[in-house]
Enzyme design. Structure first.
Site, PDB file in Angstrom:
ATOM      1  N   SER A 158      51.179  35.056  41.776  1.00  0.00           N
ATOM      2  CA  SER A 158      50.446  35.650  42.891  1.00  0.00           C
ATOM      3  C   SER A 158      50.123  34.548  43.887  1.00  0.00           C
ATOM      4  O   SER A 158      51.029  33.852  44.344  1.00  0.00           O
ATOM      5  CB  SER A 158      49.187  36.355  42.384  1.00  0.00           C
ATOM      6  OG  SER A 158      48.508  37.010  43.449  1.00  0.00           O
ATOM      7  N   THR A 159      48.857  34.338  44.203  1.00  0.00           N
ATOM      8  CA  THR A 159      48.460  33.345  45.195  1.00  0.00           C
ATOM      9  C   THR A 159      48.977  31.962  44.818  1.00  0.00           C
ATOM     10  O   THR A 159      48.722  31.476  43.728  1.00  0.00           O
ATOM     11  CB  THR A 159      46.925  33.308  45.321  1.00  0.00           C
ATOM     12  OG1 THR A 159      46.429  34.633  45.477  1.00  0.00           O
ATOM     13  CG2 THR A 159      46.498  32.453  46.498  1.00  0.00           C
ATOM     14  N   HIS A 184      53.124  38.938  43.646  1.00  0.00           N
ATOM     15  CA  HIS A 184      52.288  39.755  44.529  1.00  0.00           C
ATOM     16  C   HIS A 184      52.549  39.362  45.979  1.00  0.00           C
ATOM     17  O   HIS A 184      52.247  38.243  46.387  1.00  0.00           O
ATOM     18  CB  HIS A 184      50.800  39.543  44.214  1.00  0.00           C
ATOM     19  CG  HIS A 184      50.421  39.918  42.826  1.00  0.00           C
ATOM     20  ND1 HIS A 184      49.274  39.452  42.224  1.00  0.00           N
ATOM     21  CD2 HIS A 184      51.009  40.719  41.915  1.00  0.00           C
ATOM     22  CE1 HIS A 184      49.182  39.947  41.009  1.00  0.00           C
ATOM     23  NE2 HIS A 184      50.233  40.717  40.790  1.00  0.00           N
ATOM     24  N   MET A 276      45.399  34.880  41.568  1.00  0.00           N
ATOM     25  CA  MET A 276      44.052  35.358  41.292  1.00  0.00           C
ATOM     26  C   MET A 276      44.104  36.619  40.443  1.00  0.00           C
ATOM     27  O   MET A 276      45.087  37.352  40.433  1.00  0.00           O
ATOM     28  CB  MET A 276      43.292  35.625  42.590  1.00  0.00           C
ATOM     29  CG  MET A 276      43.765  36.803  43.402  1.00  0.00           C
ATOM     30  SD  MET A 276      42.695  37.077  44.824  1.00  0.00           S
ATOM     31  CE  MET A 276      43.417  38.576  45.503  1.00  0.00           C
ATOM     32  N   ASP A 279      46.236  40.094  36.322  1.00  0.00           N
ATOM     33  CA  ASP A 279      47.382  40.985  36.202  1.00  0.00           C
ATOM     34  C   ASP A 279      48.392  40.402  35.216  1.00  0.00           C
ATOM     35  O   ASP A 279      48.806  39.252  35.332  1.00  0.00           O
ATOM     36  CB  ASP A 279      48.038  41.163  37.577  1.00  0.00           C
ATOM     37  CG  ASP A 279      49.238  42.093  37.540  1.00  0.00           C
ATOM     38  OD1 ASP A 279      49.272  42.979  36.672  1.00  0.00           O
ATOM     39  OD2 ASP A 279      50.141  41.929  38.387  1.00  0.00           O
TER      40      ASP A 279
END
Length: 338
Positions: A158-159, A184, A276, A279
């Site tokens: 993600s991030t 993401h 973050m 998930d």
């Protein structure tokens, strides 16, 4: 204390929408606005914000040029705001490669206001992030030393995932194990991301399509939008594009991808990279319990130590590694004789 945010955008409408969304959240506080690089420089000095939201395209010095200078002289968490056009997405990914923490789409029309719903969470995550100048990893091009043992690779990010995934894939040989990725990111950005990776790493990289066969040397990214990527076991190992909304608030979902691979766990290597939230944490634990080898990025090299922390705390990850060591570990686990 709330996170102090400086909004930098040449559009008064966009600034107003971002400010409205952030002011509704007690975790964030907008301390100033700027419409160009000169105003942004002065505001940073005067207001000392914790996080910057930065428009990609501005008059005068572009957001990209400003970001590059900022990350050299005063590194700080930056969230890029970009239109979801091909050009906007390509530039946003360039910004992420320069050290921006994350990017958020700026679509036009009725979906404009809703596009910023996730912004408070991104700002809060960015405030605790580890912004760092991105070094270009060396690409591994040789394949004569790698003999595949049949295992597949699953990656979740993600991030901070743009840099992390590029670093991991740059260490993959041209004949790497079949690899599936859930990152993401908005749908338009994912298409640009696949093109960017394809130009920088040895394996073939593309967006996954329904029924695509998992092949050695191919890396497939979840296409995003209103879909998730899953593994289909019914006729050989193939991609299955699952229609549906957010899964646990994330799109495309790492959890959907990892959970779909549990029946193939004995034949899988999974790695959880920077991001973050949590998930995929529960699904990775199921993978490990079913026999998969499971790795995670360590805190020191994670831009946001959220998803890796979750799999470290629940026991899903058997080892935490710096991002530069993950590709070598994956390839070793997928090497014949292992």
């Amino acid at each position: 204390m709330p996170v102090k945010v400086l909004i930098v955008d040449d559009s008064p409408t966009i600034r107003k929408m971002i400010k409205f969304r952030l002011q509704r959240d007690l975790r964030t506080k907008v301390v100033g606005e700027a419409c160009n690089a000169d105003e942004a420089r002065a505001a940073i000095k005067a207001l000392d914000p914790d996080v910057l939201t930065l428009d990609v395209e501005m008059p005068g010095m572009s957001g990209i040029d400003f970001l590059g200078r900022l990350m050299r002289l005063r590194p700080m968490p930056v969230i890029m705001v970009s239109s979801e056009t091909r050009r906007g997405s390509d530039i946003a990914l360039e910004a992420l490669s320069l050290g921006a923490i994350d990017c958020i789409g700026k679509p036009f029309g009725q979906g404009l206001a809703a596009a910023f719903d996730v912004l408070p969470d991104l700002v809060c995550a960015a405030a605790g992030a580890n912004p760092r100048m991105v070094s270009q990893p060396r690409m591994v091009t040789g394949n004569h030393k790698f003999l595949w043992n049949g295992k597949i690779v699953l990656l979740g990010a993600s991030t901070g995932g743009v840099d992390a995934l590029q670093t991991v894939l740059a260490g993959f040989p041209e004949n790497c194990p079949p690899t599936l990725i859930a990152q993401h990111m908005p749908e338009a950005f994912l298409a640009s991301f696949a093109r960017r990776l394809e130009s920088k790493v040895a394996p073939r990289v593309s967006l996954a399509t329904e029924g695509a066969l998992l092949k050695q040397g191919a890396v497939l990214l979840a296409p995003g939008g209103h879909t998730h990527l899953a593994l289909d076991h019914t006729n050989g190992l193939r991609c299955h594009i699952v229609e549906g909304s957010h899964s646990g608030g994330f799109r495309p979902s790492v959890d959907v991808l990892f959970r779909s691979a549990v029946p193939e766990a004995h034949n899988a290597v999974a790695a959880m990279l920077t991001g973050m939230g949590r998930d995929g944490a529960d699904a990775m634990l199921q993978l490990r319990q079913a026999g998969a080898r499971c790795l995670a990025q360590d805190e020191a090299t994670s831009v946001v130590y959220g998803m890796p922390r979750a799999v470290a705390e629940n026991g899903a990850a058997e080892v935490l590694l710096p991002i530069e060591a993950i590709s070598g570990s994956i390839i070793d686990l997928c090497r014949k004789g292992k």
